[in-house]
Design a protein around this motif. Structure first.
Motif, short mmCIF file in Angstrom:
data_model
loop_
_atom_site.label_atom_id
_atom_site.label_comp_id
_atom_site.label_asym_id
_atom_site.label_seq_id
_atom_site.Cartn_x
_atom_site.Cartn_y
_atom_site.Cartn_z
N UNK A 31 0.78 -1.19 0.04
CA UNK A 31 0.23 0.00 0.09
C UNK A 31 0.78 1.29 -0.05
N UNK A 32 2.06 1.31 0.75
CA UNK A 32 2.86 2.33 0.76
C UNK A 32 3.76 2.57 -0.55
N UNK A 39 2.28 8.90 -6.89
CA UNK A 39 3.15 10.23 -6.55
C UNK A 39 4.05 10.45 -7.62
N UNK A 40 4.95 9.73 -7.90
CA UNK A 40 5.98 9.87 -8.87
C UNK A 40 5.28 10.02 -10.17
N UNK A 41 4.30 9.07 -10.63
CA UNK A 41 3.67 9.07 -11.80
C UNK A 41 3.02 10.45 -12.31
N UNK A 130 5.43 2.81 -15.78
CA UNK A 130 4.01 3.10 -15.09
C UNK A 130 3.02 2.37 -15.60
N UNK A 131 3.00 2.29 -16.99
CA UNK A 131 2.05 1.28 -17.74
C UNK A 131 2.15 -0.23 -17.24
N UNK A 132 3.36 -0.73 -17.06
CA UNK A 132 3.67 -2.09 -16.33
C UNK A 132 2.89 -2.12 -15.41
N UNK A 185 8.45 -1.79 -6.83
CA UNK A 185 9.64 -1.49 -6.17
C UNK A 185 10.87 -1.16 -7.14
N UNK A 186 10.58 -1.56 -8.49
CA UNK A 186 11.87 -1.18 -9.47
C UNK A 186 11.56 0.33 -10.03
N UNK A 187 10.36 0.58 -9.76
CA UNK A 187 9.93 2.17 -10.19
C UNK A 187 10.48 2.92 -9.06
N UNK A 188 10.00 2.68 -7.76
CA UNK A 188 10.52 3.44 -6.64
C UNK A 188 12.13 3.35 -6.47
N UNK A 189 12.83 2.41 -6.84
CA UNK A 189 14.39 2.29 -7.01
C UNK A 189 15.02 3.66 -7.80
N UNK A 190 14.20 3.84 -8.83
CA UNK A 190 14.59 4.79 -9.86
C UNK A 190 14.23 6.27 -9.29
#
Length: 558
Positions: A31-32, A39-41, A130-132, A185-190
């Motif tokens: 959820x977090x 937010x990033x998107x 983000x689409x993935x 997690x992959x997106x947040x790692x960026x």
């Protein structure tokens, strides 16, 4: 087909019958992560939209031509080609237009770099990562619905086959949830990488502004020097030192103009510097000098009182008086000294004045002293001191009308300057005059016009003194040659009849020796005699008046 039916049925049950519903993101961790991804998107989408509002640019030249700098620079250059009559403004426009177009080119290069190094990477994340995540969310939602449907059917029937379907659906849910977690997690790692892109944008902007600043720093001092040293600027209200630096002269231009012309035309003018001049003419001449359009003394400016008023106006509008602020107290104290001490003290104070002030004071007071040697103008040294002192010395922090005693003291000082000019200002300042000797004459205007074909100078207007001169009648003189016009025919006939004792042919047709006619003849002869006695005075006065109407500056008063 069967699974789709049960999936729709389960969705309807969950929607309308409040059936049990599995959580898609069943852990706080997911959820977090989902909140951070959202937010990033949103942030990346908004940033990319602002970086390139019109999308990627294929033709950089179109981008450059749409910039304000390029359009402004083009306007500057086009206008500079048309304003050849104003060389200073033309040069500034041309240089500014070139630098504006250079800034537009720098901006085009900057936009290209931003698109390559910031926009494209961010757009790649926005279009792929983000689409993935959204795709995995939808897949997880579908598997959760299948799991809930299989669980409800198994609980309703208790068949073992349905239990296997339920376990299979549960496995797919877990696998889909894991795949979604990996993507998020992959997106947040960026996040660090995305931050680098924003920093890169700032670096590119710094590089662009540094390049623009470098170009501007190279041009601006050059333009400042060009404008600062240009003679095209206001004369009135500019400090004497700055004015002389710009013009390369030792005497102020308005003083040269006025004193040179007054020395030629105005020394005998009654009430010079005291009689008020036409305000409109003074303002016009002042504006002409300030604008740089003054060429020569055209007829409209040849009134002595206009020139005298302009001279006083120039002195009055100086930021600092010719006798300076810092010596104000010393001047007042020197003027109050006894006569036998005053001259030497004043002479020592004059030596403390700046050189440019001394030169212009010498030129001014040498002219005023010359003016007092013409008694017909009725301007004594005392009268000149009264009208000139307020324009030569005043206190910086004092109202001009505050102290009448100081005014009297300054008058005394100025009067001494005029009387003792040979002692106080021994050097002849007229040698610093740079005006041509015939600058006030018509041939000078013609020569100047021939050297400047674009200059339109109209000299057809009559001189003011010729238009408005009204001289008082002059006593008759028997030595003045008599000139008669056609209107004097009757007078000539009467005079001839007096000399020959005959009546004018137009008035008397025949003679008669009767007493009545003889009496009439005597009466006519007396009338003719009276006419002859008066007429020469009128005619000679007109002749003298016409002879005195020379193109001088003595006649117009306002």
């Amino acid at each position: 087909m069967k699974k789709q039916f049960f999936r729709v049925k389960q969705l309807a049950d969950q929607t309308f019958l409040r059936a049990e519903k599995s959580e898609i993101l069943n852990h706080e961790e997911l959820q977090i992560a989902d909140q951070k991804v959202e937010f990033l998107r949103g942030a990346v989408a908004a940033i990319t939209k602002k970086i390139t509002p019109n999308g990627p640019t294929a033709d950089i030249d179109k981008v450059i031509k749409k910039t304000l700098e390029y359009q402004l620079g083009t306007t500057f250059i086009e206008e500079s080609r048309q304003c050849k009559e104003c060389p200073l403004f033309q040069g500034i426009l041309k240089s500014s237009g070139e630098i504006e177009q250079q800034l537009a080119k720098e901006f085009g290069d900057h936009e290209t770099k931003v698109e390559e190094m910031v926009y494209n990477p961010l757009q790649n994340v926005l279009e792929n990562d983000f689409p993935n995540i959204l795709k995995h969310k939808q897949s997880l939602k579908k598997y959760c619905l299948d799991k809930d449907s299989a669980s409800n059917r198994y609980q309703a029937t208790g068949k073992e086959t349905l239990r296997e379907d339920m376990e299979e659906a549960d496995t797919k849910v877990e696998q889909s949830r894991d795949a979604l977690a990996v993507e998020m997690f992959s997106v947040l790692a960026k996040e660090n990488e995305l931050s680098e892109y924003i920093l890169q944008l700032l670096k590119l902007q710094r590089s662009y502004h540094e390049s623009a600043l470098k170009n501007l720093e190279m041009l601006i001092p050059h333009l400042e020097h060009k404008i600062g040293n240009s003679p095209v600027r206001k004369v009135f209200g500019t400090s004497l030192k700055e004015h002389l630096r710009i013009t390369g002269k030792r005497l102020a231009y308005p003083l040269e103009i006025c004193i040179t012309a007054l020395s030629e035309y105005g020394l005998s003018e009654e009430g010079l510097f005291r009689v008020a001049a036409s305000t409109t003419k003074v303002k016009r001449l002042k504006s002409s000098i300030d604008s740089g359009c003054f060429v020569a003394l055209i007829p409209e400016y040849r009134d002595a009182h206009v020139l005298a008023s302009l001279l006083k106006l120039y002195l009055r509008e100086l930021p600092e008086p010719l006798l300076t602020f810092h010596l104000h107290k010393e001047w007042l104290e020197a003027a109050q000294l006894p006569d036998n001490q005053r001259l030497e003290v004043v002479k020592s104070i004059i030596q403390r004045l700046p050189q440019e002030n001394k030169d212009n004071l010498s030129y001014l007071f040498q002219f005023l002293s010359k003016l007092t040697k013409h008694p017909e103008n009725k301007m004594t040294s005392s009268n000149l001191a009264i009208v000139m002192s307020p324009n030569l010395l005043w206190n910086k922090h004092e109202n001009i009308n505050v102290n009448i005693g100081n005014c009297v003291t300054v008058n005394t000082l100025i009067e001494m300057f005029i009387k003792e000019v040979d002692v106080l200002f021994p050097e002849d300042a007229s040698k610093y005059v740079t005006l041509p000797e015939n600058f006030h004459e018509e041939d000078y205007i013609s020569n100047h016009k021939s050297s400047n074909p674009n200059l339109n100078i109209c000299s057809d207007s009559p001189r003011p003194n010729t238009r408005k001169k009204k001289c008082a009648p002059i006593p008759p003189s028997h030595h003045t040659p008599h000139i008669m016009s056609k209107s004097d025919d009757d007078y000539a006939s009467l005079k001839h009849s007096q000399e020959t004792n005959t009546s004018p042919p137009s008035k008397v047709k025949s003679q008669n020796n009767s007493p009545a006619k003889a009496e009439k003849k005597d009466s006519a002869s007396q009338t003719s005699q009276k006419f002859v006695d008066v007429r020469p005075t009128i005619t000679e006065n007109m002749i003298n008046t016409n002879k005195n109407q020379q193109p001088t500056m003595n006649s117009v008063r306002y």
